[in-house]
Design a protein around this motif. Structure first.
Motif, mmCIF file in Angstrom:
data_model
loop_
_atom_site.group_PDB
_atom_site.id
_atom_site.type_symbol
_atom_site.label_atom_id
_atom_site.label_comp_id
_atom_site.label_asym_id
_atom_site.label_seq_id
_atom_site.Cartn_x
_atom_site.Cartn_y
_atom_site.Cartn_z
ATOM 1 N N LEU A 1 -73.531 -25.633 -19.218
ATOM 2 C CA LEU A 1 -73.601 -25.365 -20.658
ATOM 3 C C LEU A 1 -73.360 -26.644 -21.450
ATOM 4 C CD1 LEU A 1 -73.649 -23.333 -23.091
ATOM 5 C CD2 LEU A 1 -71.180 -23.141 -22.765
ATOM 6 N N LEU A 2 -72.337 -27.403 -21.065
ATOM 7 C CA LEU A 2 -72.038 -28.645 -21.776
ATOM 8 C C LEU A 2 -73.153 -29.667 -21.612
ATOM 9 C CD1 LEU A 2 -68.236 -28.938 -20.965
ATOM 10 C CD2 LEU A 2 -69.271 -28.306 -23.150
ATOM 11 N N VAL A 3 -73.735 -29.747 -20.419
ATOM 12 C CA VAL A 3 -74.835 -30.683 -20.179
ATOM 13 C C VAL A 3 -76.055 -30.294 -21.017
ATOM 14 C CG1 VAL A 3 -76.506 -31.457 -18.441
ATOM 15 C CG2 VAL A 3 -74.076 -31.433 -17.902
ATOM 16 N N VAL A 4 -76.368 -29.013 -21.060
ATOM 17 C CA VAL A 4 -77.518 -28.555 -21.855
ATOM 18 C C VAL A 4 -77.290 -28.855 -23.334
ATOM 19 C CG1 VAL A 4 -78.738 -26.485 -22.650
ATOM 20 C CG2 VAL A 4 -78.323 -26.830 -20.216
ATOM 21 N N VAL A 5 -76.085 -28.606 -23.833
ATOM 22 C CA VAL A 5 -75.775 -28.905 -25.238
ATOM 23 C C VAL A 5 -75.915 -30.403 -25.490
ATOM 24 C CG1 VAL A 5 -73.889 -29.001 -26.930
ATOM 25 C CG2 VAL A 5 -74.320 -26.899 -25.664
ATOM 26 N N GLY A 6 -75.412 -31.220 -24.566
ATOM 27 C CA GLY A 6 -75.530 -32.674 -24.728
ATOM 28 C C GLY A 6 -76.973 -33.144 -24.738
ATOM 29 N N ILE A 7 -77.777 -32.637 -23.794
ATOM 30 C CA ILE A 7 -79.180 -33.066 -23.717
ATOM 31 C C ILE A 7 -79.964 -32.605 -24.946
ATOM 32 C CG2 ILE A 7 -81.350 -32.694 -22.472
ATOM 33 C CD1 ILE A 7 -79.701 -32.717 -19.879
ATOM 34 N N LEU A 8 -79.816 -31.339 -25.319
ATOM 35 C CA LEU A 8 -80.586 -30.829 -26.459
ATOM 36 C C LEU A 8 -80.197 -31.520 -27.764
ATOM 37 C CD1 LEU A 8 -80.858 -27.016 -25.669
ATOM 38 C CD2 LEU A 8 -82.574 -28.800 -25.373
ATOM 39 N N THR A 9 -78.909 -31.754 -27.955
ATOM 40 C CA THR A 9 -78.475 -32.466 -29.161
ATOM 41 C C THR A 9 -78.985 -33.906 -29.133
ATOM 42 O OG1 THR A 9 -76.487 -31.085 -29.270
ATOM 43 C CG2 THR A 9 -76.482 -33.117 -30.558
ATOM 44 N N GLY A 10 -78.909 -34.547 -27.965
ATOM 45 C CA GLY A 10 -79.409 -35.921 -27.842
ATOM 46 C C GLY A 10 -80.894 -36.026 -28.125
ATOM 47 N N LEU A 11 -81.666 -35.106 -27.557
ATOM 48 C CA LEU A 11 -83.110 -35.112 -27.825
ATOM 49 C C LEU A 11 -83.399 -34.890 -29.311
ATOM 50 C CD1 LEU A 11 -84.495 -33.117 -24.767
ATOM 51 C CD2 LEU A 11 -84.805 -35.548 -25.266
ATOM 52 N N THR A 12 -82.676 -33.970 -29.919
ATOM 53 C CA THR A 12 -82.875 -33.687 -31.342
ATOM 54 C C THR A 12 -82.590 -34.931 -32.181
ATOM 55 O OG1 THR A 12 -82.267 -31.377 -31.004
ATOM 56 C CG2 THR A 12 -82.174 -32.202 -33.256
ATOM 57 N N TRP A 13 -81.471 -35.588 -31.915
ATOM 58 C CA TRP A 13 -81.121 -36.785 -32.687
ATOM 59 C C TRP A 13 -82.108 -37.913 -32.435
ATOM 60 C CZ3 TRP A 13 -75.119 -36.990 -31.754
ATOM 61 C CH2 TRP A 13 -74.503 -36.011 -32.540
#
Length: 176
Positions: free
Chosen positions: A95-107
């Motif tokens: 869950l934390l990895v998915v949140v990190g990746i999705l937020t990173g891609l968005t930014w």
């Protein structure tokens, strides 16, 4: 104070209390709170799977292929929910990895978009470029270290909930 204002004030107070409690929980126990959220997702998957299964079995109006697809989907939801409960620690890290990746891609995408349209922003291009560069660098950092970024975002989320909750509680206590 009229009834409407009183209800709004009470709602803000309750919201502030819930935000403060959740923010404290996330800030003080980040691992346990993230595991709790992963467990909630697992429970939701199980509930969705059971409800889809019941609908697929009861609804005789839909075609055979739709019923079969519905049953398969419900089983997949239930299996995903069970996997989460069987290894909650791995589910939490995922869950934390998915949140990190999705937020990173968005930014990162936001930074790229800002840089591509910077010439259309008129005379104040310096601040637009700085904002785009920060978004791009933060996004790339999160994509390349998603677990650390996810943990950081989770802690930041907890701190923000705590601050917002306290401000709301103080506001409700002071403003009459």
């Amino acid at each position: 104070m009229d009834a409407f204002t009183s209800r709004v004030r009470r709602t803000i107070g309750i919201d502030g209390l819930i935000s403060t409690i959740m923010g404290t929980f996330i800030t003080v126990w980040p691992e346990k709170s993230a595991s709790f959220v992963a467990g909630m997702i697992g429970f939701a998957f199980l509930a969705i799977g059971v409800s889809k299964l019941l609908v697929s079995l009861r609804d005789t109006d839909q075609g055979k292929s739709n019923r079969i697809i519905g049953i398969i989907m419900s089983i997949l939801y239930m299996v995903a929910g069970l996997f989460i409960f069987l290894d909650i620690e791995t589910a939490t890290l995922s869950l934390l990895v998915v949140v990190g990746i999705l937020t990173g891609l968005t930014w990162a995408i936001e930074g790229i978009i800002q840089m591509t349209i910077i010439n259309r922003w008129g005379s104040n291009r310096v601040w637009t470029f700085i904002s785009a560069l920060i978004s791009l660098l933060a996004g790339v950092t999160l994509v390349f270290s998603p677990l650390f970024g996810g943990l950081f975002l989770w802690e930041f989320f907890g701190i923000m909930l705590l601050v917002v909750g306290i401000v709301k509680l103080v506001h409700v206590a002071i403003v009459r």
